[in-house]
Design an enzyme around this catalytic site. Structure first.
Site: not given
Length: 428
Positions: A241-242
């Site tokens: 995830n970012c």
């Protein structure tokens, strides 16, 4: 399930003709490592750079941070289902490269990728300013779709970690740290007079570059389940995830989950740690209702007296957090929430996007909106092109002298990491 972790301490990192560990120094053959990364035809270029504590270095945009680990006894491999066959892990012995990390860096994937400063005011908020960092700086080929680039970056970091972990072969730690969780009925009987405590592990799974992987499966596809905590220490969960940097549970944090580590320290003393309930954070209301129902049901079924309930992310996941809290409490299980807050720079706005009456016991990891000054660094690994659009920054936050001002949420694993590490497991 019994897992022994042996930590080989790394006090320095240097380039060398051979990737190996000598006298607590990790030597890295940069060409060999970059050639390995560039076997992925989605990447145009890769360079390896080093960052050590105290150096005037800024690393950004950071995608993930990973500690190299090597399985030396027992089934499976570290990061099963991604870097090897799908085999249950958490048994046997695993070596850890203590004090060294792989940091994946490069052109931005999503605006929520963050910053690591190796010195200066921001370093106090970031655990990775204290580690010896091998930075894998990647450049994607033109025209790659965003999710394809994210996958390429994620695999570059994992491949680098597996490559460096081979240097642990033949090294013997001074001691092995033992973690053991027995089958449920045996575990309950072991400490019958202590409160039975569990841990609800909420995984980021909103899509749109907000994904986490369980044995290689996108967490959006799972329903709540029970797992041994030892599996997490062996790489069963990897980050993809970012999400906002200060809330980003990197792969490193999964391997080093500090709440679980604290629960093990209290196990048999003040509480009986029964294990982990794994769930996710979905976008749609129907999924949130379904998964919070299942999560609370598992808490009741296990006969827990209480649970620790942390959150990854904020905003939309605040609803998952409160649903899990409300329904678990209503089933007679006490809940302690762990989250950071976003009440604005002046602290006068609502701290959370959702709340419920049952959320009466909470550990705050701090205010992610606090603004600090980031002084100019002598060297930037990656690029500062995106500072003004990264979460925590704003148009005009950069100054002509190369410094900038931003909210601490731009720092990788800032408030949530520090809050977790200060947590003392509570009894009920």
């Amino acid at each position: 399930m019994k897992l022994e972790l042996g930590r080989i301490h790394i006090a320095d990192v240097q380039f060398g003709d051979k990737t190996e560990i000598k006298d607590n120094t990790l030597y890295v053959n940069a060409k060999e490592l970059s050639d390995l990364i560039l076997k992925d035809d989605r990447l145009l270029a890769c360079r390896i750079e080093l960052a050590r504590p105290g150096e005037s270095i800024r690393i950004t945009p950071v995608k993930d941070v990973i500690e190299p680990r090597l399985k030396v006894e027992g089934p499976g491999c570290v990061f099963p289902g991604v870097m090897g066959k799908v085999t249950e892990v958490g048994h046997g012995k695993t070596l850890c490269m203590d004090g060294a990390c792989v940091v994946t860096v490069g052109k931005i994937v999503g605006f929520q990728e963050g910053v690591i400063d190796m010195t200066g005011p921001a370093a106090d908020y970031c655990p990775f300013s204290k580690t010896q960092n091998v930075c894998v700086v990647i450049e994607p080929k033109d025209g790659l779709e965003t999710h394809v680039y994210e996958n390429a970056g994620r695999m570059a970091g994992l491949n680098a970690a597996v490559y460096l972990a081979k240097a642990l072969e033949g090294h013997e730690p001074k001691e092995w740290e033992v973690f053991e969780t027995k089958p449920l009925l045996q575990q309950v009987a072991q400490y019958p007079d202590l409160p039975k405590v569990g841990y609800i592990h909420m995984l980021q799974s909103q899509g749109l570059l907000h994904d986490t992987y369980y044995y290689g499966v996108d967490a959006k596809q799972i329903v709540p389940t029970i797992m041994y905590p030892e599996e997490i220490f062996d790489g069963a969960i990897t980050s993809g995830n970012c999400v906002a940097p200060c809330d980003k549970v990197t792969t490193y944090h999964h391997l080093h989950n500090p709440v679980i580590e604290d629960l093990f320290k209290q196990h048999g003393k003040t509480l009986n740690f029964l294990g982990v309930i794994l769930t996710n954070e979905n976008v749609f209301l129907m999924d949130k209702e379904r998964h919070s129902d299942m999560t609370s049901k598992l808490c009741e079924y296990l006969g827990l007296d209480g649970v620790l309930l942390p959150e990854e992310g904020y905003g939309n996941p605040d609803t998952d957090l409160m649903m899990n809290c409300k329904k678990t409490t209503q089933r007679g299980v006490k809940v302690v929430l762990i989250t950071d807050e976003f009440p604005g720079k002046d602290g006068k706005s609502y701290s959370l996007a959702d709340v419920c009456e049952e959320a009466d016991t909470m550990i705050s990891c701090g205010n992610g909106n606090v603004v600090i000054h980031f002084p100019k660094m002598d060297k930037v690994i990656g690029m500062e092109d995106y500072i003004e659009m990264q979460i925590g920054g704003w148009v005009g936050c950069k100054h002509e002298d190369g410094s900038f001002d931003a909210e601490i949420q731009i720092i990788i694993a800032s408030t949530i990491a520090n809050g977790f590490n200060k947590l003392c497991a509570r009894t009920y």
